[in-house]
Design a protein around this motif. Structure first.
Motif, PDB file in Angstrom:
ATOM      1  N   PHE A   1       0.935  -1.169  -0.105  1.00 16.04           N
ATOM      2  CA  PHE A   1      -0.037  -0.179   0.011  1.00 16.04           C
ATOM      3  C   PHE A   1       0.947   1.291  -0.047  1.00 16.04           C
ATOM      4  O   PHE A   1       0.409   2.141  -0.537  1.00 16.04           O
ATOM      5  N   ARG A   2       1.992   1.139   0.724  1.00 10.62           N
ATOM      6  CA  ARG A   2       2.770   2.280   0.473  1.00 10.62           C
ATOM      7  C   ARG A   2       3.302   2.448  -0.836  1.00 10.62           C
ATOM      8  O   ARG A   2       3.603   3.621  -1.266  1.00 10.62           O
ATOM      9  N   ILE A   3       3.855   1.622  -1.454  1.00  9.06           N
ATOM     10  CA  ILE A   3       4.314   1.553  -2.762  1.00  9.06           C
ATOM     11  C   ILE A   3       3.257   2.304  -3.880  1.00  9.06           C
ATOM     12  O   ILE A   3       3.357   3.222  -4.587  1.00  9.06           O
ATOM     13  N   LEU A   4       1.843   1.583  -3.616  1.00  8.43           N
ATOM     14  CA  LEU A   4       0.689   2.181  -4.235  1.00  8.43           C
ATOM     15  C   LEU A   4       0.406   3.648  -3.853  1.00  8.43           C
ATOM     16  O   LEU A   4       0.318   4.445  -5.017  1.00  8.43           O
ATOM     17  N   LYS A   5       0.729   3.929  -2.787  1.00 13.93           N
ATOM     18  CA  LYS A   5       0.121   5.345  -2.510  1.00 13.93           C
ATOM     19  C   LYS A   5       1.256   6.478  -2.876  1.00 13.93           C
ATOM     20  O   LYS A   5       0.887   7.306  -3.568  1.00 13.93           O
ATOM     21  N   ASN A   6       2.562   5.951  -3.148  1.00 14.19           N
ATOM     22  CA  ASN A   6       3.627   6.884  -3.485  1.00 14.19           C
ATOM     23  C   ASN A   6       3.455   6.745  -5.110  1.00 14.19           C
ATOM     24  O   ASN A   6       3.615   7.845  -5.899  1.00 14.19           O
ATOM     25  N   ASN A   7       3.229   5.888  -5.778  1.00 17.92           N
ATOM     26  CA  ASN A   7       2.833   5.832  -7.135  1.00 17.92           C
ATOM     27  C   ASN A   7       1.442   6.684  -7.303  1.00 17.92           C
ATOM     28  O   ASN A   7       1.632   7.494  -8.384  1.00 17.92           O
ATOM     29  N   PHE A   8       0.512   6.539  -6.655  1.00 18.09           N
ATOM     30  CA  PHE A   8      -0.794   7.521  -6.735  1.00 18.09           C
ATOM     31  C   PHE A   8      -0.268   8.992  -6.669  1.00 18.09           C
ATOM     32  O   PHE A   8      -0.603   9.952  -7.637  1.00 18.09           O
ATOM     33  N   ILE A   9       0.405   9.327  -5.712  1.00 13.17           N
ATOM     34  CA  ILE A   9       0.923  10.610  -5.683  1.00 13.17           C
ATOM     35  C   ILE A   9       1.909  11.012  -6.749  1.00 13.17           C
ATOM     36  O   ILE A   9       1.730  12.283  -6.964  1.00 13.17           O
ATOM     37  N   ASN A  10       2.810  10.412  -7.253  1.00 12.10           N
ATOM     38  CA  ASN A  10       3.489  10.685  -8.273  1.00 12.10           C
ATOM     39  C   ASN A  10       2.592  11.120  -9.293  1.00 12.10           C
ATOM     40  O   ASN A  10       2.797  12.308  -9.957  1.00 12.10           O
ATOM     41  N   ASP A  11       1.655  10.085  -9.890  1.00 13.28           N
ATOM     42  CA  ASP A  11       0.849  10.491 -10.838  1.00 13.28           C
ATOM     43  C   ASP A  11      -0.107  11.852 -10.697  1.00 13.28           C
ATOM     44  O   ASP A  11      -0.473  12.503 -11.582  1.00 13.28           O
TER      45      ASP A  11
END
Length: 202
Positions: free
Chosen positions: A73-83
């Motif tokens: 979830f932390r990886i996913l969160k960071n990916n979402f914030i990047n986008d």
């Protein structure tokens, strides 16, 4: 949902074993989280696929037996914030030093279920209006509501996923619930819910 990593990264048997055992069971939860963040099925699928690729790339930094769901979830969160930042024309990169951090921390001193939105209330009220209300929250507040009240992470886990102090988790969650409560007040009254039900969002 299905994900493909072999075409992007040459898998070792050990890495593939970890991926299948530790990560695959959380794919549906990851997709649900991504869908609530993006409100778009295609974007959610792309976000999960990208998350799995990054998780596989950093798999040597994952400690088997620790909390894989929070790590993903932390990886996913960071990916979402990047986008999200790219689309907002803001800073476009979130650093990934966190891949070396373990999620095997101390237990949350205050069980999150004591303060979380009751699951029964969510099930009774979760509909189009609540979905819209959550989607309308600023992204930081939307994320904390999803992680706490829908995914049921502890404060400790949320602090690690979001990379913020536990005190910030508590204050952000309180503010998010207040915003959500205000936006749902009229809808709740129209459905026969009174102040007592809404107070569970405090």
């Amino acid at each position: 949902m299905d994900v493909q990593v072999e075409n992007e990264i040459d898998p070792s048997p050990h890495a593939r074993q970890i991926f299948e055992k530790e990560f695959m069971p959380h794919l549906d939860a990851m997709y649900n989280f991504a869908l609530r963040l993006t409100n778009d099925e295609d974007d959610a699928q792309d976000l999960v696929q990208d998350t799995c690729l990054k998780a596989y790339r950093f798999i040597n930094s994952f400690e088997p037996g620790t909390y894989a769901k929070a790590w993903l979830f932390r990886i996913l969160k960071n990916n979402f914030i990047n986008d999200y930042r790219k689309k907002s024309r803001g800073p476009s990169k979130v650093e990934f030093e966190w891949v070396e951090q373990s999620f095997a921390g101390d237990d949350d001193p205050e069980p999150s279920h004591q303060a979380d939105l009751h699951a029964e209330t969510v099930n009774e009220m979760l509909g189009d209006e609540i979905t819209k209300a959550i989607q309308a929250l600023p992204v930081d507040f939307r994320m904390i509501i999803i992680l706490c009240d829908l995914e049921e992470f502890s404060y400790e886990e949320m602090a690690k996923i979001l990379n913020i102090p536990i005190g910030t988790v508590r204050s952000r969650l309180h503010r998010a619930r207040a915003l959500l409560k205000d936006s749902l007040a009229t809808y709740a009254k129209s459905k026969g819910y009174g102040a007592d039900t809404l107070s569970e969002l405090d």
